[in-house]
Design an enzyme around this catalytic site. Structure first.
Site, PDB file in Angstrom:
ATOM      1  N   SER A  79       0.462  -1.624   0.019  1.00 12.60           N
ATOM      2  CA  SER A  79       0.217  -0.088   0.413  1.00 12.60           C
ATOM      3  C   SER A  79       0.763   1.829  -0.016  1.00 12.60           C
ATOM      4  CB  SER A  79      -0.711   0.181   0.814  1.00 12.60           C
ATOM      5  OG  SER A  79      -1.733  -0.736   1.746  1.00 12.60           O
ATOM      6  N   THR A 181      -0.891   2.003   4.549  1.00 16.97           N
ATOM      7  CA  THR A 181      -0.269   2.994   4.598  1.00 16.97           C
ATOM      8  C   THR A 181       0.392   3.855   5.692  1.00 16.97           C
ATOM      9  OG1 THR A 181      -2.155   4.322   3.178  1.00 16.97           O
ATOM     10  CG2 THR A 181      -1.605   6.337   4.695  1.00 16.97           C
ATOM     11  N   THR A 199       1.345   6.803   0.636  1.00 16.13           N
ATOM     12  CA  THR A 199       0.896   5.752   0.216  1.00 16.13           C
ATOM     13  C   THR A 199       1.044   5.624  -0.665  1.00 16.13           C
ATOM     14  OG1 THR A 199      -1.611   4.864   0.262  1.00 16.13           O
ATOM     15  CG2 THR A 199      -1.739   7.729   0.231  1.00 16.13           C
ATOM     16  N   ARG A 209      -6.598   9.634  -9.041  1.00 15.52           N
ATOM     17  CA  ARG A 209      -7.582   9.902  -7.792  1.00 15.52           C
ATOM     18  C   ARG A 209      -6.231  10.184  -6.341  1.00 15.52           C
ATOM     19  NH1 ARG A 209      -6.539   7.542  -3.100  1.00 15.52           N
ATOM     20  NH2 ARG A 209      -9.208   7.066  -1.232  1.00 15.52           N
ATOM     21  N   THR A 232      -5.419   6.852   7.828  1.00 14.13           N
ATOM     22  CA  THR A 232      -5.852   5.743   6.761  1.00 14.13           C
ATOM     23  C   THR A 232      -7.306   5.209   6.787  1.00 14.13           C
ATOM     24  OG1 THR A 232      -4.356   3.431   6.551  1.00 14.13           O
ATOM     25  CG2 THR A 232      -5.437   4.155   8.745  1.00 14.13           C
ATOM     26  N   GLY A 233      -7.170   4.420   5.332  1.00 14.88           N
ATOM     27  CA  GLY A 233      -8.012   4.077   5.819  1.00 14.88           C
ATOM     28  C   GLY A 233      -9.018   4.926   4.283  1.00 14.88           C
TER      29      GLY A 233
HETATM   30  C1  SD4 Z   1      -6.103   6.632   0.615  1.00 10.32           C
HETATM   31  N1  SD4 Z   1      -5.639   6.920   2.846  1.00 10.32           N
HETATM   32  O1  SD4 Z   1      -5.249   7.168  -0.708  1.00 10.32           O
HETATM   33  C2  SD4 Z   1      -5.414   6.209   1.700  1.00 10.32           C
HETATM   34  C3  SD4 Z   1      -5.032   4.547   1.637  1.00 10.32           C
HETATM   35  C4  SD4 Z   1      -5.248   4.044   2.845  1.00 10.32           C
HETATM   36  O2  SD4 Z   1      -3.959   2.326   4.634  1.00 10.32           O
HETATM   37  O3  SD4 Z   1      -4.731   5.031   4.119  1.00 10.32           O
HETATM   38  N2  SD4 Z   1      -4.860   2.465   3.588  1.00 10.32           N
HETATM   39  O4  SD4 Z   1      -7.389   6.699   0.866  1.00 10.32           O
END
Ligand code: SD4
Length: 319
Positions: A79, A181, A199, A209, A232-233
């Site tokens: 990631s 990330t 990330t 994106r 994160t997420g």
């Molecule tokens: C994103 N927040 O690009 C990041 C992805 C992520 O753990 O955190 N992954 O949306």
């Protein structure tokens, strides 16, 4: 829900814990401090690199940069950086940001072919009058700064992407395809805070994106007088609520790091009806060295490194 009384209680608790802590606030450089590093998910090697930087007298800014570079260079981390999962066209596109104790910050987004976007973000901060560079402009800047060009798509990521293309079904698995990330926060021996976030974003995203990680206030925010936070997420959910800025502002009002992260998650829950289908986690650090985290779903964790001790802590979660 937050009655005035509970707000006052929380504020007082914050004040008491700040004054009782052995940690230095930046305004008082005479008192002893202990280096501390925290990062999202499981990243002992990254934290180790960061803590060593601090133990050698480095700034928190140096520590978070050196720390997250370990993960950027690791092809097994799917990631972040080299080996990160590509977008739906098979291109690895990277987002990163960095912020120091003075509120200086830099970021890059939709950057390709450069192994260490966090270091490019730092160059944006230090060598340009700007905060963010994107895409080809960011890549050209990185090359002009002496960064090497490298194809970041590993064989393993390419194989997975080709398998995904057979159905091209875009439903990332919670805690798996959008996992890892790295967001890192540190306090140095001067009592100063810094943070970084890096990330490859969501696997198989649309070309172009950009997520929350390079957006100051969303994926990362640092205020030396209040605290620091990373997210994160699902970046879209974080951007919609200016998540990391919100966490830091709540800590400024006296909320503990955990309570501040929980409140930011609750904001997502109350505003975003689809929240059961995605994950968001926040990690925060206040000026007293207290650490807290909170996530939407089970499965988020963070790695803490205090002096010579490192441990992995599960985050509390909402659902
Ligand atoms: C994103 N927040 O690009 C990041 C992805 C992520 O753990 O955190 N992954 O949306």
């Amino acid at each position: 829900m937050n009655s005035r009384r509970s707000f006052v209680r929380r504020s007082l608790a914050g004040i008491v814990s700040l004054s009782a802590a052995p940690w230095l606030k930046a305004s008082n450089p005479q008192r002893p401090v202990y280096p501390l590093v925290v990062s999202t998910w499981q990243n002992k090697a990254a934290n180790q690199a960061a803590i060593e930087t601090l133990q050698q007298g480095g700034r928190a800014l140096d520590a978070v940069e050196q720390g997250v570079r370990v993960v950027e260079a690791d092809p097994k981390d799917r990631s972040v950086g080299y080996g990160g999962r590509p977008d739906r066209d098979g291109k690895v596109t990277l987002d990163a940001s960095i912020m120091d104790e003075h509120g200086n910050c830099g970021s890059v987004c939709f950057l390709q072919n450069i192994m260490h976007p966090v270091s490019v973000a730092r160059k944006v901060m230090e060598e340009t009058p700007h905060v963010m560079l994107a895409g080809q402009g960011a890549e050209a800047f990185a090359l002009a700064q002496g960064f090497e060009s490298k194809d970041l798509l590993t064989k393993a990521s390419e194989r997975e992407w080709k398998a995904w293309k057979k159905n091209a079904n875009y439903e990332p698995t919670i805690n798996i395809e959008n996992h890892d990330t790295i967001g890192m926060l540190a306090i140095d021996t001067f009592g100063n805070l810094s943070g970084a976030c890096t990330t490859s974003g969501l696997a198989y995203k649309f070309s172009g994106r950009v997520g929350d990680s390079p957006i100051i206030g969303s994926g990362l925010y640092v205020d030396n007088e209040a605290g620091a936070a990373v997210a994160t997420g699902l970046g879209e959910a974080v951007v919609k609520t200016c998540g990391s800025f919100l966490v830091v502002e709540l800590m400024r009002q006296g909320w503990s790091p955990t309570a501040a992260c929980r409140e930011a998650i609750k904001r997502i829950v109350s505003k975003q009806p689809g929240h059961k289908k995605f994950q968001v986690g926040f990690l925060a650090l206040n000026t007293a060295g207290q650490v807290g985290a909170y996530s939407l779903q089970n499965g988020f964790m963070y790695t803490r490194h205090l002096q010579d001790k490192s441990d992995i802590q599960p985050s509390k979660y909402f659902l």
